[in-house]
Design an enzyme around this catalytic site. Structure first.
Site, PDB file in Angstrom:
ATOM      1  N   TYR A 123       0.838  -1.204   0.000  1.00 40.90           N
ATOM      2  CA  TYR A 123       0.000   0.000   0.000  1.00 40.90           C
ATOM      3  C   TYR A 123       0.877   1.261   0.000  1.00 40.90           C
ATOM      4  CZ  TYR A 123      -4.487  -2.355   1.187  1.00 40.90           C
ATOM      5  OH  TYR A 123      -5.629  -3.106   1.186  1.00 40.90           O
ATOM      6  N   GLU A 239      -9.352  -5.480   9.798  1.00 43.75           N
ATOM      7  CA  GLU A 239      -8.054  -5.057  10.282  1.00 43.75           C
ATOM      8  C   GLU A 239      -8.167  -4.395  11.648  1.00 43.75           C
ATOM      9  OE1 GLU A 239      -4.247  -2.742   8.339  1.00 43.75           O
ATOM     10  OE2 GLU A 239      -6.227  -2.426   7.526  1.00 43.75           O
TER      11      GLU A 239
HETATM   12  C1  LIG Z   1       5.545  -1.478  11.821  1.00 47.17           C
HETATM   13  C2  LIG Z   1       5.053  -0.981  10.490  1.00 47.17           C
HETATM   14  C3  LIG Z   1       4.685  -1.903   9.518  1.00 47.17           C
HETATM   15  C4  LIG Z   1       4.246  -1.447   8.272  1.00 47.17           C
HETATM   16  N1  LIG Z   1       3.947  -2.379   7.312  1.00 47.17           N
HETATM   17  C5  LIG Z   1       3.485  -1.957   6.115  1.00 47.17           C
HETATM   18  C6  LIG Z   1       3.203  -2.897   5.088  1.00 47.17           C
HETATM   19  O1  LIG Z   1       3.410  -4.117   5.249  1.00 47.17           O
HETATM   20  N2  LIG Z   1       2.732  -2.438   3.909  1.00 47.17           N
HETATM   21  C7  LIG Z   1       2.504  -1.109   3.692  1.00 47.17           C
HETATM   22  O2  LIG Z   1       2.012  -0.778   2.623  1.00 47.17           O
HETATM   23  N3  LIG Z   1       2.799  -0.190   4.628  1.00 47.17           N
HETATM   24  C8  LIG Z   1       3.296  -0.564   5.831  1.00 47.17           C
HETATM   25  N4  LIG Z   1       3.619   0.353   6.797  1.00 47.17           N
HETATM   26  C9  LIG Z   1       3.543   1.780   6.483  1.00 47.17           C
HETATM   27  C10 LIG Z   1       2.405   2.505   7.183  1.00 47.17           C
HETATM   28  O3  LIG Z   1       1.175   2.178   6.618  1.00 47.17           O
HETATM   29  C11 LIG Z   1       2.711   4.009   7.101  1.00 47.17           C
HETATM   30  O4  LIG Z   1       3.896   4.232   7.817  1.00 47.17           O
HETATM   31  C12 LIG Z   1       1.586   4.847   7.661  1.00 47.17           C
HETATM   32  O5  LIG Z   1       0.466   4.801   6.826  1.00 47.17           O
HETATM   33  C13 LIG Z   1       2.026   6.330   7.856  1.00 47.17           C
HETATM   34  O6  LIG Z   1       2.519   6.828   6.663  1.00 47.17           O
HETATM   35  P1  LIG Z   1       3.954   7.552   6.578  1.00 47.17           P
HETATM   36  O7  LIG Z   1       4.957   6.662   7.241  1.00 47.17           O
HETATM   37  O8  LIG Z   1       4.176   7.930   5.155  1.00 47.17           O
HETATM   38  O9  LIG Z   1       3.830   8.842   7.469  1.00 47.17           O
HETATM   39  P2  LIG Z   1       3.103  10.223   7.072  1.00 47.17           P
HETATM   40  O10 LIG Z   1       1.769   9.930   6.502  1.00 47.17           O
HETATM   41  O11 LIG Z   1       4.043  11.048   6.265  1.00 47.17           O
HETATM   42  O12 LIG Z   1       2.907  10.877   8.504  1.00 47.17           O
HETATM   43  C14 LIG Z   1       3.984  11.520   9.195  1.00 47.17           C
HETATM   44  C15 LIG Z   1       3.437  12.100  10.504  1.00 47.17           C
HETATM   45  O13 LIG Z   1       2.428  13.072  10.220  1.00 47.17           O
HETATM   46  C16 LIG Z   1       1.209  12.740  10.859  1.00 47.17           C
HETATM   47  N5  LIG Z   1       0.067  13.087   9.996  1.00 47.17           N
HETATM   48  C17 LIG Z   1      -0.102  12.736   8.701  1.00 47.17           C
HETATM   49  N6  LIG Z   1      -1.279  13.218   8.245  1.00 47.17           N
HETATM   50  C18 LIG Z   1      -1.876  13.858   9.267  1.00 47.17           C
HETATM   51  C19 LIG Z   1      -3.105  14.550   9.438  1.00 47.17           C
HETATM   52  N7  LIG Z   1      -3.983  14.671   8.434  1.00 47.17           N
HETATM   53  N8  LIG Z   1      -3.390  15.078  10.651  1.00 47.17           N
HETATM   54  C20 LIG Z   1      -2.517  14.974  11.698  1.00 47.17           C
HETATM   55  N9  LIG Z   1      -1.319  14.328  11.592  1.00 47.17           N
HETATM   56  C21 LIG Z   1      -1.008  13.768  10.407  1.00 47.17           C
HETATM   57  C22 LIG Z   1       1.256  11.249  11.084  1.00 47.17           C
HETATM   58  O14 LIG Z   1       0.464  10.851  12.191  1.00 47.17           O
HETATM   59  C23 LIG Z   1       2.752  11.037  11.381  1.00 47.17           C
HETATM   60  O15 LIG Z   1       3.030  11.332  12.729  1.00 47.17           O
HETATM   61  C24 LIG Z   1       4.120  -0.059   8.027  1.00 47.17           C
HETATM   62  C25 LIG Z   1       4.485   0.854   9.011  1.00 47.17           C
HETATM   63  C26 LIG Z   1       4.968   0.410  10.227  1.00 47.17           C
HETATM   64  C27 LIG Z   1       5.393   1.424  11.255  1.00 47.17           C
END
Ligand SMILES: Cc1cc2nc3c(=O)[nH]c(=O)nc-3n(C[C@H](O)[C@H](O)[C@H](O)COP(=O)(O)OP(=O)(O)OC[C@H]3O[C@@H](n4cnc5c(N)ncnc54)[C@H](O)[C@@H]3O)c2cc1C
Length: 402
Positions: A123, A239
């Site tokens: 994703y 989920e």
């Molecule tokens: C342990 C782990 C396993 C994972 N496994 C998978 C996997 O198997 N497959 C996969 O596809 N993904 C996976 N992920 C990814 C995960 O889905 C993303 O890390 C998550 O969706 C957050 O996206 P980002 O890391 O790009 O952070 P961002 O979206 O860039 O967010 C950065 C910060 O900004 C904050 N933020 C963002 N938008 C807002 C808003 N509108 N309002 C307030 N705050 C906000 C967030 O809370 C965060 O603190 C995994 C992540 C982790 C930590």
């Protein structure tokens, strides 16, 4: 004896007799398992017909009631059995059961049950996490294939996966959520490459997956073209209940109980120290409240009703709870928990391969070697599957109407 008690005894005896001792010990101590160890245990569950408790009977589920499933989960945790491969059994399975074509169901579901296909989830992208709808990996039609180009990131367990289920953009002109499709992609396809990402815990938990001109048969699209967003959303219901992590929390609480008995401070076991008692009891109460709430929601699902956005709180509460369990573990073990388990770091040369083991001195408590790493692993739980900030936004808007 009630039927449920007889069922509990049956599960307990199965776990006692069938769980390999090495796997049990690793799970008890919080050491990461490799794929072959998972498969060894999953094979025993499959042979008993207990591999997919949440699938309908028609597709291989055991036909249990919610109470039986809860008992099963509880006994697995108490017996130190590993958590299942959630992405394969709790995500891909339900996606195919609810949205797959008959041909996809007949091909892929038996492969999952035979433990031949291990899946990962594609994703997130470098520029699409919380804002998933801005994903840019594109799939362009070429006859009866799509040609896929782009990249996925934070892909847990991709190094073990045979297949990946991906959200891809099939229409770049449509509104972001309307131009997305779900594709099932063989990881052995030409043009798929992996880059390992080592986490702060020192483990290779994540990967970046690159797609460079990867040809995917159109038959491997789940649901209609450009309707992948609704397929992805329908998964959230399953989920959210699983991300409440009740079983994992129970395992941590049991670990804390053992630490409370064994670690001493000022001449007495921690379980008699007021600060430890207070924090332990608070965690216990929070876990019981979470567990009762999850059970209530499972009954609602079972009665055929849908779940509302308020179930987002389960993920919020369960992931925060598990972090607090790990925090108390580290605080209780104290400086010993700073010891770093080099064996958990797959990329380092092992002492067996001729390298010196810089961390050879055994820590004083048996849980100490993995305490820091586990704390770092759970740090990601308030990010994965929708960050806490985003969950708060959803609850504020959709439940509280703020
Ligand atoms: C342990 C782990 C396993 C994972 N496994 C998978 C996997 O198997 N497959 C996969 O596809 N993904 C996976 N992920 C990814 C995960 O889905 C993303 O890390 C998550 O969706 C957050 O996206 P980002 O890391 O790009 O952070 P961002 O979206 O860039 O967010 C950065 C910060 O900004 C904050 N933020 C963002 N938008 C807002 C808003 N509108 N309002 C307030 N705050 C906000 C967030 O809370 C965060 O603190 C995994 C992540 C982790 C930590």
């Amino acid at each position: 004896m009630s039927d449920l008690q007889a069922f509990r005894d049956e599960v307990r005896e199965f776990v006692r007799a069938q769980l390999p001792a090495r796997v049990r010990e690793k799970v008890r101590l919080g050491v990461e398992l490799d794929k072959s160890e998972h498969l060894e245990w999953l094979g025993r569950l499959r042979d008993r017909g207990w591999l997919v408790p949440n699938w309908p009977q028609r597709w291989g589920g055991p036909g249990w009631t919610p109470a039986q499933r809860a008992v099963f989960q509880e006994e697995l945790v108490l017996g130190h059995a590993p958590e299942g491969a959630g992405i394969t059994f709790e995500m891909v399975g339900p996606i195919l059961i609810h949205h797959g074509s008959p041909a996809q169901q007949q091909h892929f579901l038996p492969k999952i049950l035979a433990l031949e296909h291990w899946w990962c989830q594609g994703y997130s992208e470098p520029n699409a996490g919380s804002d998933l709808a801005s994903l840019a990996t594109r799939a362009v039609r070429d006859g009866d294939h799509y040609v896929v180009d782009g990249s996925k990131i934070w892909t847990s367990g991709a190094q073990y996966a045979d297949w990946i289920f991906c959200l891809v953009r099939t229409d770049r002109e449509a509104r972001p959520q309307q131009g997305i499709s779900v594709l099932l992609i063989d990881m052995k396809s030409p043009g798929v490459t992996l880059r390992p990402i080592i986490g702060i815990h020192g483990w290779r938990y994540f990967n970046q997956v690159f797609f460079d001109g990867v040809r995917v048969p159109v038959d491997h699209r789940v649901g209609d073209e450009n309707h992948g967003w609704s397929v992805a959303k329908s998964l959230l219901e399953h989920e959210r209940l699983n991300l409440s992590r009740v079983g994992e929390n129970r395992r941590r609480l049991a670990r804390l109980r053992a630490i409370g008995r064994e670690v001493r401070e000022a001449g007495e076991p921690l379980e008699r120290r007021a600060w430890f008692q207070r924090r332990y009891r608070e965690l216990e109460v929070r876990l019981e409240a979470l567990s009762a709430t999850v059970l209530r929601y499972r009954r609602i699902v079972e009665s055929g009703q849908g779940l509302g956005p308020e179930t987002g709180m389960l993920k919020l509460v369960g992931s925060r709870l598990i972090q607090d369990m790990e925090n108390l573990t580290v605080d209780a073990i104290g400086p010993d928990s700073v010891a770093y388990d080099a064996r958990a770091h797959r990329e380092l040369p092992s002492p067996a391969a001729g390298g010196a083991d810089p961390f050879a001195e055994a820590p004083r408590h048996e849980f100490a070697a993995t305490a820091s790493a586990r704390r770092f692993v759970t740090r990601g739980y308030t990010i994965a599957g929708g960050s806490s900030e985003v969950q708060h936004n959803v609850l504020a808007k959709q439940v509280l109407g703020l």
